[in-house]
Design a protein around this motif. Structure first.
Motif, mmCIF file in Angstrom:
data_model
loop_
_atom_site.group_PDB
_atom_site.id
_atom_site.type_symbol
_atom_site.label_atom_id
_atom_site.label_comp_id
_atom_site.label_asym_id
_atom_site.label_seq_id
_atom_site.Cartn_x
_atom_site.Cartn_y
_atom_site.Cartn_z
ATOM 1 N N SER A 1 0.815 -1.209 0.000
ATOM 2 C CA SER A 1 0.000 0.000 0.000
ATOM 3 C C SER A 1 0.850 1.260 0.000
ATOM 4 C CB SER A 1 -0.937 -0.011 1.216
ATOM 5 O OG SER A 1 -1.846 1.058 1.156
ATOM 6 N N LEU A 2 1.924 1.259 0.782
ATOM 7 C CA LEU A 2 2.761 2.457 0.839
ATOM 8 C C LEU A 2 3.513 2.664 -0.469
ATOM 9 C CD1 LEU A 2 3.571 4.831 2.529
ATOM 10 C CD2 LEU A 2 5.308 3.416 3.658
ATOM 11 N N PHE A 3 3.978 1.594 -1.090
ATOM 12 C CA PHE A 3 4.643 1.748 -2.380
ATOM 13 C C PHE A 3 3.650 2.074 -3.494
ATOM 14 C CE2 PHE A 3 8.204 -0.583 -0.324
ATOM 15 C CZ PHE A 3 9.161 0.402 -0.513
ATOM 16 N N ARG A 4 2.405 1.677 -3.329
ATOM 17 C CA ARG A 4 1.370 2.140 -4.258
ATOM 18 C C ARG A 4 1.272 3.668 -4.198
ATOM 19 N NH1 ARG A 4 -3.319 -0.092 -6.312
ATOM 20 N NH2 ARG A 4 -4.468 1.642 -5.376
ATOM 21 N N ALA A 5 1.264 4.204 -2.978
ATOM 22 C CA ALA A 5 1.170 5.658 -2.820
ATOM 23 C C ALA A 5 2.339 6.354 -3.488
ATOM 24 C CB ALA A 5 1.109 6.006 -1.333
ATOM 25 N N VAL A 6 3.551 5.832 -3.296
ATOM 26 C CA VAL A 6 4.730 6.428 -3.924
ATOM 27 C C VAL A 6 4.633 6.349 -5.437
ATOM 28 C CG1 VAL A 6 7.235 6.212 -4.191
ATOM 29 C CG2 VAL A 6 6.203 5.993 -1.925
ATOM 30 N N ARG A 7 4.169 5.212 -5.943
ATOM 31 C CA ARG A 7 4.034 5.033 -7.394
ATOM 32 C C ARG A 7 3.030 6.038 -7.981
ATOM 33 N NH1 ARG A 7 4.600 5.184 -12.444
ATOM 34 N NH2 ARG A 7 3.495 3.666 -13.732
ATOM 35 N N ILE A 8 1.890 6.211 -7.316
ATOM 36 C CA ILE A 8 0.875 7.123 -7.833
ATOM 37 C C ILE A 8 1.364 8.563 -7.772
ATOM 38 C CG2 ILE A 8 -1.477 7.967 -7.509
ATOM 39 C CD1 ILE A 8 -2.144 5.146 -6.377
ATOM 40 N N LEU A 9 2.020 8.932 -6.687
ATOM 41 C CA LEU A 9 2.582 10.283 -6.603
ATOM 42 C C LEU A 9 3.567 10.528 -7.740
ATOM 43 C CD1 LEU A 9 3.347 11.012 -2.829
ATOM 44 C CD2 LEU A 9 1.647 12.129 -4.279
ATOM 45 N N SER A 10 4.446 9.570 -7.980
ATOM 46 C CA SER A 10 5.454 9.752 -9.033
ATOM 47 C C SER A 10 4.803 9.859 -10.402
ATOM 48 C CB SER A 10 6.475 8.609 -9.010
ATOM 49 O OG SER A 10 5.876 7.374 -9.367
ATOM 50 N N ALA A 11 3.708 9.116 -10.630
ATOM 51 C CA ALA A 11 2.994 9.218 -11.910
ATOM 52 C C ALA A 11 2.374 10.591 -12.090
ATOM 53 C CB ALA A 11 1.919 8.134 -12.000
ATOM 54 N N CYS A 12 2.091 11.273 -10.983
ATOM 55 C CA CYS A 12 1.542 12.638 -11.035
ATOM 56 C C CYS A 12 2.647 13.690 -10.999
ATOM 57 C CB CYS A 12 0.581 12.858 -9.871
ATOM 58 S SG CYS A 12 -0.901 11.828 -9.937
ATOM 59 N N GLY A 13 3.899 13.247 -11.026
ATOM 60 C CA GLY A 13 5.017 14.184 -11.054
ATOM 61 C C GLY A 13 5.328 14.826 -9.721
ATOM 62 N N ILE A 14 4.968 14.167 -8.606
ATOM 63 C CA ILE A 14 5.129 14.745 -7.276
ATOM 64 C C ILE A 14 6.075 13.897 -6.436
ATOM 65 C CG2 ILE A 14 3.924 15.261 -5.105
ATOM 66 C CD1 ILE A 14 1.469 15.976 -6.731
ATOM 67 N N VAL A 15 6.930 14.573 -5.681
ATOM 68 C CA VAL A 15 7.778 13.929 -4.683
ATOM 69 C C VAL A 15 7.345 14.460 -3.320
ATOM 70 C CG1 VAL A 15 10.130 13.539 -3.862
ATOM 71 C CG2 VAL A 15 9.685 13.767 -6.319
ATOM 72 N N HIS A 16 6.988 13.568 -2.407
ATOM 73 C CA HIS A 16 6.439 13.968 -1.105
ATOM 74 C C HIS A 16 7.475 14.651 -0.222
ATOM 75 C CE1 HIS A 16 4.802 13.545 2.977
ATOM 76 N NE2 HIS A 16 3.609 13.363 2.434
ATOM 77 N N ARG A 17 8.663 14.080 -0.118
ATOM 78 C CA ARG A 17 9.831 14.602 0.603
ATOM 79 C C ARG A 17 9.768 14.485 2.122
ATOM 80 N NH1 ARG A 17 11.943 20.264 -1.720
ATOM 81 N NH2 ARG A 17 9.897 20.990 -1.039
ATOM 82 N N ARG A 18 8.617 14.134 2.702
ATOM 83 C CA ARG A 18 8.559 13.994 4.160
ATOM 84 C C ARG A 18 7.798 12.729 4.558
ATOM 85 N NH1 ARG A 18 10.234 18.522 7.134
ATOM 86 N NH2 ARG A 18 10.142 17.067 8.858
ATOM 87 N N ILE A 19 8.105 11.616 3.879
ATOM 88 C CA ILE A 19 7.505 10.346 4.284
ATOM 89 C C ILE A 19 8.253 9.855 5.520
ATOM 90 C CG2 ILE A 19 7.021 7.969 3.620
ATOM 91 C CD1 ILE A 19 6.835 8.859 0.740
ATOM 92 N N GLU A 20 7.567 9.806 6.630
ATOM 93 C CA GLU A 20 8.132 9.418 7.920
ATOM 94 C C GLU A 20 6.978 8.947 8.794
ATOM 95 O OE1 GLU A 20 8.371 13.994 9.592
ATOM 96 O OE2 GLU A 20 10.032 13.184 8.403
ATOM 97 N N PRO A 21 7.246 8.357 9.943
ATOM 98 C CA PRO A 21 6.140 7.838 10.756
ATOM 99 C C PRO A 21 5.049 8.858 11.062
ATOM 100 C CG PRO A 21 8.206 6.963 11.570
ATOM 101 C CD PRO A 21 8.566 7.949 10.495
ATOM 102 N N ALA A 22 5.391 10.138 11.158
ATOM 103 C CA ALA A 22 4.399 11.162 11.484
ATOM 104 C C ALA A 22 3.448 11.440 10.326
ATOM 105 C CB ALA A 22 5.092 12.453 11.902
ATOM 106 N N THR A 23 3.812 11.054 9.109
ATOM 107 C CA THR A 23 2.965 11.363 7.944
ATOM 108 C C THR A 23 2.372 10.117 7.293
ATOM 109 O OG1 THR A 23 4.878 11.338 6.438
ATOM 110 C CG2 THR A 23 4.299 13.454 7.453
ATOM 111 N N VAL A 24 2.530 8.956 7.910
ATOM 112 C CA VAL A 24 1.972 7.705 7.380
ATOM 113 C C VAL A 24 0.968 7.150 8.386
ATOM 114 C CG1 VAL A 24 2.465 5.362 6.594
ATOM 115 C CG2 VAL A 24 4.089 7.212 6.100
ATOM 116 N N ARG A 25 -0.203 6.757 7.888
ATOM 117 C CA ARG A 25 -1.248 6.183 8.736
ATOM 118 C C ARG A 25 -1.594 4.778 8.236
ATOM 119 N NH1 ARG A 25 -3.549 10.529 11.701
ATOM 120 N NH2 ARG A 25 -5.422 9.329 12.198
ATOM 121 N N TRP A 26 -2.211 3.999 9.122
ATOM 122 C CA TRP A 26 -2.522 2.602 8.813
ATOM 123 C C TRP A 26 -3.859 2.234 9.450
ATOM 124 C CZ3 TRP A 26 -1.656 -1.345 5.851
ATOM 125 C CH2 TRP A 26 -1.870 -2.653 6.285
ATOM 126 N N ASP A 27 -4.752 1.622 8.642
ATOM 127 C CA ASP A 27 -6.059 1.230 9.165
ATOM 128 C C ASP A 27 -6.258 -0.280 9.184
ATOM 129 O OD1 ASP A 27 -6.442 0.530 6.534
ATOM 130 O OD2 ASP A 27 -8.123 1.882 6.168
#
Length: 330
Positions: A127-153
């Protein structure tokens, strides 16, 4: 909780007025609100007056979150993925500006450090690599992927906080700390790339799966569930698609079409124009203060007397010609 009005602009730039029920501001930067007409749960992120007075850059971060959220909407309008935050609107011209998002999914991933089942470990990675893949397809780099910015349900990871995101290929700024920010990002070298987010996502997964803290590149040899990450921390990282393939997961871009919504793009363009208009007076003042005045080129003085040798030059030339003629005639 008493109902209160909430006025903002939609991502298309249209004015919206809702009646909401809001929780108290326990966090000065963020609170939960509920749209009374639909029951929709929302997150309101703002810059408090006192904080903005002392740290003006917070306004830029909030505006950047609105811009990146609008960009995602223009690209993912048919099938918006649950792994990314979704913008509802923004109000940036008031004393305490804010952005409005759909409520987050799950809990901060830090609550699950070392506590995930094996099947959950694999699902989190995918799921997390899906998010990275979709962001990259939209031309975006998040730059602050860390425990404070990732959630899990329990079934899906969700990235939050796009305030530091930027377009791929922009100049890297010195940002983040080890181990979650990649070395090039910490040094501010080169151009941003999807590999920056891969590094960060890999570190979050390692921390969550093992529960162990690290300061540098982790040793994955003792954790079979993390073998798909084996070269994510190398100088030549794989793509998000390659990591997903190792997890036997399809490329999400096969089902999530990246498109252009002209209405949303016009709204985003209007947002950018308004943002620049607010900055123009300050920029013009700074430009005037720092402008280098051109050095005037001196003009020739009218009536300036010729040097003495120049005044005798025509007579000398005439005498030489006479001498030459006399010699020829002889």
């Amino acid at each position: 909780m008493e109902p209160e009005p909430l006025d903002f602009d939609s991502p298309e730039g249209d004015p919206v007025s809702w009646e909401v029920e809001a929780e108290p501001w326990q966090d000065p930067f963020e609170r939960r609100v509920t749209h009374l007409a639909s029951g929709t749960k929302l997150v309101q992120r703002r810059v408090p007056r006192a904080e903005g007075r002392d740290r003006e850059y917070l306004y830029d971060l909030l505006e950047n979150e609105a811009r990146m959220g609008a960009r995602l909407l223009t690209r993912l309008r048919r099938a918006y993925p649950p792994e990314l935050p979704r913008l509802i609107g923004y109000s940036l011209d008031e004393e305490e500006p804010f952005v409005l998002l759909y409520d987050y999914r799950g809990e901060p991933v830090s609550r699950y450090f070392g506590a995930l089942l094996i099947s959950e470990q694999r699902t989190l990675q995918a799921s997390l690599f899906r998010a990275v893949r979709i962001l990259s397809a939209c031309g975006i780099v998040h730059r602050r992927i860390e425990p404070a910015t990732v959630r899990w349900d329990g079934a899906t990871a969700q990235l939050t906080d796009l305030s530091h995101a930027t377009l791929a290929g922009s100049r890297r700024l010195r940002m983040g700390e080890a181990p979650y920010a990649c070395p090039a990002q910490r040094r501010g070298e080169g151009l941003t790339a999807a590999g920056d987010d891969l590094w960060s996502a890999g570190m979050v997964i390692y921390r969550t799966v093992t529960g162990r803290e690290i300061a540098d590149v982790p040793d994955l040899s003792a954790t079979p569930a993390l073998q798909p990450l084996r070269d994510v921390f190398s100088d030549s990282p794989p793509t998000a698609q390659e990591v997903l393939a190792r997890l036997r997961m399809p490329d999400p871009m096969q089902s999530v079409a990246v498109e252009r919504d002209l209405g949303l793009e016009e709204g985003r363009a209007a947002f950018d124009r308004a943002r620049e208009a607010r900055r123009e007076p300050a920029a013009a003042t700074a430009s005037q203060e720092t402008r280098v005045q051109p050095v005037p080129v001196p003009e020739e003085e009218e009536g300036r007397p010729l040097p003495r040798w120049a005044r005798w030059l025509p007579l000398a030339v005439l005498l030489v010609l006479l001498v030459v003629l006399w010699v020829v005639s002889r």
